[in-house]
Design an enzyme around this catalytic site. Structure first.
Site: not given
Ligand code: HMG
Ligand code: MG
Length: 316
Positions: A29-30, A222, A224, A255, A264
């Site tokens: 995933r990450d 966690h 990096h 990210c 990581n």
């Molecule tokens: P948004 O634009 O506010 O969402 O995004 P929305 O509810 O307004 O929807 C917009 C569009 O996205 C719509 O589609 C929804 O259907 C679709 P459209 O009508 O435009 O075609 N949508 C989805 N589609 C599939 N699955 C879903 C979903 N939700 C909405 N679940 C949202 C908000 C959270 C969805 C967006 O910002 C997003 O997906 N962000 C994810 C970012 C991400 O994955 N980042 C990496 C992971 S975090 C990380 O790596 C840190 C970590 O490792 C820890 C660390 O290192 O600190 C965990």
């Molecule tokens: Mg991370």
């Protein structure tokens, strides 16, 4: 009599460390969310199966987020259908909202992770919500997951620093951790998203959490490894009694919403240090190396892990 420091007496006092820890693998995933290229489902499923065979007890398979945000993992449903679950291994997925939870449930996911941050700006860039707004978004997600008897992890990003706001205080971390615990998440993973922490920061944050009643069994760390401090930070975590560490095979990761973040902590580097310290994990290091080697063939570049570089030498 003048008291002597331990090193002057040549009497090194070894810290008391946990006997066993859980290595929570985030490579699929990450790691892969940050690769420019989207790997085939076949390669990713084989990677996950190889990690499970290596004895990793928890493997984050993918995420059910917007495909526009993370196109590399857009087909996580199909990936869940392709893997060969090993009994006793947990296969969690990242879920940002109810839509993500529905997608996860549709393929039988039994553990999810919701994710927020200790700083507003990063959270807005990452999930388009402020911290409090994200907690409200998670409320029905966690409630529904609990109905389904699904285990929930809560990630807190930018615990030790934010790419947009700079320093983050332990108080800000404490506040968001308690908000997640109030939702009844089972575990909290403290993320050093941009790899800025040193062991002193780890002591400060964990102390603030323990002082506010957080128990050590709830915490995961966690890191990096952007500035090369991840292993030292794990050691500080071990001294504090934390028993779950996130790591990524080969040291892949980052990210896309955290500029400047690199991979990581590599699972191999973590396992090597834990083995040396006599801390049990149940994971076979050589088999993780093999999983990373196979993945690297498909990635077309060498992952950044240090242990891998040592065993591969210049001809790996
Ligand atoms: P948004 O634009 O506010 O969402 O995004 P929305 O509810 O307004 O929807 C917009 C569009 O996205 C719509 O589609 C929804 O259907 C679709 P459209 O009508 O435009 O075609 N949508 C989805 N589609 C599939 N699955 C879903 C979903 N939700 C909405 N679940 C949202 C908000 C959270 C969805 C967006 O910002 C997003 O997906 N962000 C994810 C970012 C991400 O994955 N980042 C990496 C992971 S975090 C990380 O790596 C840190 C970590 O490792 C820890 C660390 O290192 O600190 C965990
Ligand atoms: Mg991370």
């Amino acid at each position: 009599m003048v008291e002597m420091e331990p090193w002057e007496e040549h009497a090194i006092r070894r810290p008391h460390l946990p006997e066993r820890v859980t290595v929570y693998e985030v490579g699929p995933r990450d790691g892969l969310q940050n690769e420019a290229e989207t790997l085939s489902l076949e390669v990713r499923a084989e990677f996950i199966d190889a990690l499970a065979e290596a004895g990793l007890p928890a493997i984050e398979v993918g995420s059910f987020v917007s495909p526009k945000a993370i196109p590399q993992l857009a087909d996580s449903e199909e990936l869940y259908r392709r893997i060969h679950p090993v009994s006793g291994v947990r296969y969690p997925a990242l879920v940002p909202n109810l839509k993500g939870l529905e997608r996860a449930l549709s393929v039988g996911v039994r553990e999810i992770a919701v994710f927020t941050a200790a700083s507003e700006t990063f959270n807005r860039k990452n999930i388009n919500a402020g911290v409090d707004e994200s907690i409200e978004r998670f409320r029905p997600v966690v409630a529904r997951a609990k109905e389904e008897k699904i285990r929930v992890r809560g990630y807190v990003s930018t615990v030790f620093g934010c790419p947009y706001e700079g320093d983050v205080s332990p108080e800000a971390v404490r506040e968001v951790v308690h908000k997640l615990l109030d939702l009844s998440v089972d575990e909290i993973s403290l993320g050093d998203t941009i790899g800025v922490a040193t062991p002193a920061d780890v002591y400060d944050v964990i102390e603030a959490l323990y002082d506010s009643g957080v128990t050590r069994g709830v915490l995961a760390l966690h890191f990096h490894d952007t500035r090369g401090t991840a292993l030292a930070n794990v050691f500080a975590g071990l001294e504090c009694g934390v028993t779950t560490y996130d790591a990524s095979a080969g040291g892949l990761g980052g990210c896309p919403y955290a500029p400047g973040a690199s991979g990581n902590l590599a699972t191999e580097d973590l396992l090597y240090m834990l083995e040396g310290l006599g801390v049990a994990t149940g994971v076979t290091l050589a088999r993780v190396v093999e999983a990373s080697r196979r993945l690297a063939e498909s990635l077309g570049h060498r992952p950044s892990g240090r242990y891998l570089a040592a065993v591969w030498g210049s001809n790996g």
